[in-house]
Scaffold this motif. Structure first.
Motif, mmCIF file in Angstrom:
data_model
loop_
_atom_site.group_PDB
_atom_site.id
_atom_site.type_symbol
_atom_site.label_atom_id
_atom_site.label_comp_id
_atom_site.label_asym_id
_atom_site.label_seq_id
_atom_site.Cartn_x
_atom_site.Cartn_y
_atom_site.Cartn_z
ATOM 1 N N CYS A 106 38.420 39.965 34.951
ATOM 2 C CA CYS A 106 37.220 40.836 36.074
ATOM 3 C C CYS A 106 36.555 41.968 35.780
ATOM 4 C CB CYS A 106 38.149 40.566 37.224
ATOM 5 S SG CYS A 106 37.477 41.674 38.880
ATOM 6 N N ARG A 130 33.274 36.726 29.986
ATOM 7 C CA ARG A 130 32.633 36.794 30.787
ATOM 8 C C ARG A 130 32.945 37.786 31.170
ATOM 9 N NH1 ARG A 130 33.595 36.836 36.768
ATOM 10 N NH2 ARG A 130 34.244 39.140 36.420
ATOM 11 N N LYS A 135 30.794 47.020 38.316
ATOM 12 C CA LYS A 135 31.675 46.213 39.817
ATOM 13 C C LYS A 135 30.872 46.470 41.488
ATOM 14 C CE LYS A 135 34.252 43.840 39.303
ATOM 15 N NZ LYS A 135 33.833 42.430 38.700
ATOM 16 N N HIS A 276 37.850 34.055 42.428
ATOM 17 C CA HIS A 276 37.208 34.205 43.365
ATOM 18 C C HIS A 276 37.029 33.337 44.760
ATOM 19 C CE1 HIS A 276 35.600 36.887 40.086
ATOM 20 N NE2 HIS A 276 35.591 37.577 41.169
ATOM 21 N N GLU A 302 39.019 34.373 36.046
ATOM 22 C CA GLU A 302 39.314 35.049 35.413
ATOM 23 C C GLU A 302 40.490 35.291 34.933
ATOM 24 O OE1 GLU A 302 36.777 38.449 38.345
ATOM 25 O OE2 GLU A 302 38.750 37.794 39.021
ATOM 26 N N ASP A 313 40.376 42.741 40.809
ATOM 27 C CA ASP A 313 41.751 41.523 40.978
ATOM 28 C C ASP A 313 42.306 40.933 40.146
ATOM 29 O OD1 ASP A 313 39.422 40.823 42.840
ATOM 30 O OD2 ASP A 313 37.768 39.909 41.968
ATOM 31 N N GLN A 316 44.174 37.122 41.142
ATOM 32 C CA GLN A 316 43.557 36.041 41.051
ATOM 33 C C GLN A 316 43.546 35.755 39.317
ATOM 34 O OE1 GLN A 316 40.352 36.805 43.205
ATOM 35 N NE2 GLN A 316 38.968 36.969 41.201
#
Ligand code: PEP
Ligand code: MN
Length: 336
Positions: A106, A130, A135, A276, A302, A313, A316
Motif C-alpha cells: 500500500c 505498485r 498517500k 481496496h 496489495e 491498510d 487487506q
C-alpha cells in the motif's frame, strides 16, 4: 405514425448538431411545456390530456436520448469512436492484451520492505510493482507517505529487479516531476474528479492508471478518463476498486458489473483492485478469479512482507506466501 416519428427524429438530430455548434442546451423545458400545452389544446379525446402529455413527453424524451447517444459517440474514450482495444505500453508490458498483475505494498515504507516485495514479484515473473509515496489518507494524523523519497526508493528497487513502477500522484504540480521516477502515474479514487490533476496527467506521455471514485457512476468515471485522453494522453488504464454502499462486511462493494460494461463502452483496458474493494484478504482468490472471468485485463493487489505492521491498510495486504497462493490459483485456472 412510425415513419413520422422517425422523420421527426432525423430533424431532432440535425437540430442537436446545430445546438452543439452554438453551445446551446439541448433540453429546453420552457419550450417543451409550451409544445405540450399546444398539443393538449388540440386534444378531442378519447385519450385524456394527461395520457396525451405522457405519450408526447415519451417521444420528446426518446429524441433527447438520441442526441445524448450522439454526444457519447463523440467521447474519445468510447468504443463507438474507437472500436479497437487500446493497448497501454509500459516498457515491454502491454496492458490490454493479456491479463497483467500489479502488486506491491500500500505504502512505500523502507527500501528493505520494497526490496522484499520486489524480489517476490520478480520470482513470479511479475513486471509491475505498485507502492504509494503520496498517500491520500482519511485522517491527517495517519502516515502520509514518504513523498519524493518514496518514489526514489521505488525506482531504485524496481531497476534492481527489472520492474516497472506504478505510484499515485495527488498534486497536479508533481506530475511532471513524477515522470522521472514512475512508469505509470496512478490517480486515486479520491481524486477521480480532481479535474486539474486529470488535465495535468493528460499533458504528459506517461501512462495513467485511473481509479474509479468512491461513489462515482460509470459515466462519471468515463468522463474523468476523457479529461486525460482529450488532453493528448491516450495511455489510460481504468481500475474498478469498489464503490461505497451500505454493506459493512467489505470495505467497499466491488462493482463486478462495471467490468463488462466498461469493456463494452470503452476501448481502454480495465483492471480490478481486489484489495481496496474488499478491504480484506481472505477472499482474494475468488474475487480475482471473478474479475478475470468477467473480462478484466488484470488485477491490482496489495502485498507487504509483514502486513500486520504495515503503516497503512494492514488488514487487506497479502503476505508473500498468500500472494504466491493467489498466483498459483490464477495460473491453475488459466486466468493469468
Ligand atoms: C491505492 O491504491 O493506494 C489507493 C489509495 O486506492 P484508492 O485510491 O482506490 O482508494
Ligand atoms: Mn492501500
Amino acid at each position: 405514425m412510425l415513419q413520422l416519428i422517425n422523420e421527426r427524429a432525423e430533424i431532432v438530430q440535425e437540430i442537436g448538431h446545430l445546438k452543439e455548434k452554438q453551445g446551446t442546451k439541448r433540453f429546453d423545458p420552457v419550450r417543451e411545456r409550451e409544445m405540450l400545452d399546444k398539443i393538449v389544446a388540440h386534444n378531442h379525446g378519447p385519450f385524456d390530456d394527461n395520457v396525451v402529455r405522457h405519450l408526447f413527453k415519451e417521444i420528446f424524451k426518446a429524441s433527447l436520448e438520441l442526441q445524448e447517444e450522439d454526444k457519447n459517440k463523440q467521447l474519445l474514450v468510447s468504443r463507438k469512436r474507437h472500436p479497437e482495444d487500446t493497448i497501454v505500453k509500459v516498457g515491454d508490458v502491454e496492458v490490454g492484451r493479456k491479463p497483467v498483475m500489479i502488486a506491491g505494498p500500500c505504502s512505500v515504507e523502507t527500501e528493505e520492505q520494497v526490496d522484499t516485495v520486489a524480489k517476490g514479484l520478480a520470482e513470479q515473473g511479475i513486471k509491475l510493482i505498485r507502492g504509494g509515496a503520496f498517500k491520500p489518507r482519511t485522517s491527517p494524523y495517519d502516515f502520509q507517505g514518504l513523498g519524493i523519497e518514496g518514489l526514489k526508493i521505488l525506482r531504485k528497487v524496481a531497476d534492481r529487479y527489472g520492474l516497472k513502477v506504478v505510484s499515485e500522484i495527488v498534486n497536479p504540480a508533481d506530475i511532471e516531476m513524477a515522470t522521472q521516477y514512475v512508469d505509470v502515474i496512478q490517480l486515486g479514487a479520491r481524486n477521480m474528479q480532481n479535474f486539474e490533476l486529470l488535465k495535468a496527467a493528460g499533458q504528459v506521455k506517461t501512462p495513467v492508471l485511473l481509479k474509479r471514485g468512491l461513489a462515482a457512476t460509470i459515466e462519471e468515471f468515463l468522463f474523468a478518463a476523457e479529461y486525460i485522453v482529450s488532453r493528448g494522453n491516450n495511455q489510460v488504464i481504468l481500475v474498478e476498486r469498489g464503490i461505497r454502499t451500505y454493506e459493512k462486511w467489505t470495505r467497499n462493494t466491488l462493482d463486478i458489473l462495471a467490468v463488462p460494461i466498461l469493456k463494452q463502452e470503452s476501448h481502454l483496458p480495465v483492471l480490478v483492485d481486489i484489495s481496496h474493494s474488499a478491504g480484506r484478504k481472505d477472499i482474494a482468490i475468488p474475487i480475482a478469479k471473478a474479475a478475470l472471468a468477467a473480462g478484466a485485463d488484470g488485477i491490482m493487489v496489495e502485498v507487504h512482507p509483514d502486513p500486520a505492521v504495515a503503516l497503512s491498510d494492514a488488514n487487506q495486504q497479502l503476505n508473500l506466501d498468500q500472494f504466491n497462493e493467489l498466483m498459483t490459483a490464477l495460473k491453475g485456472s488459466q486466468l493469468l
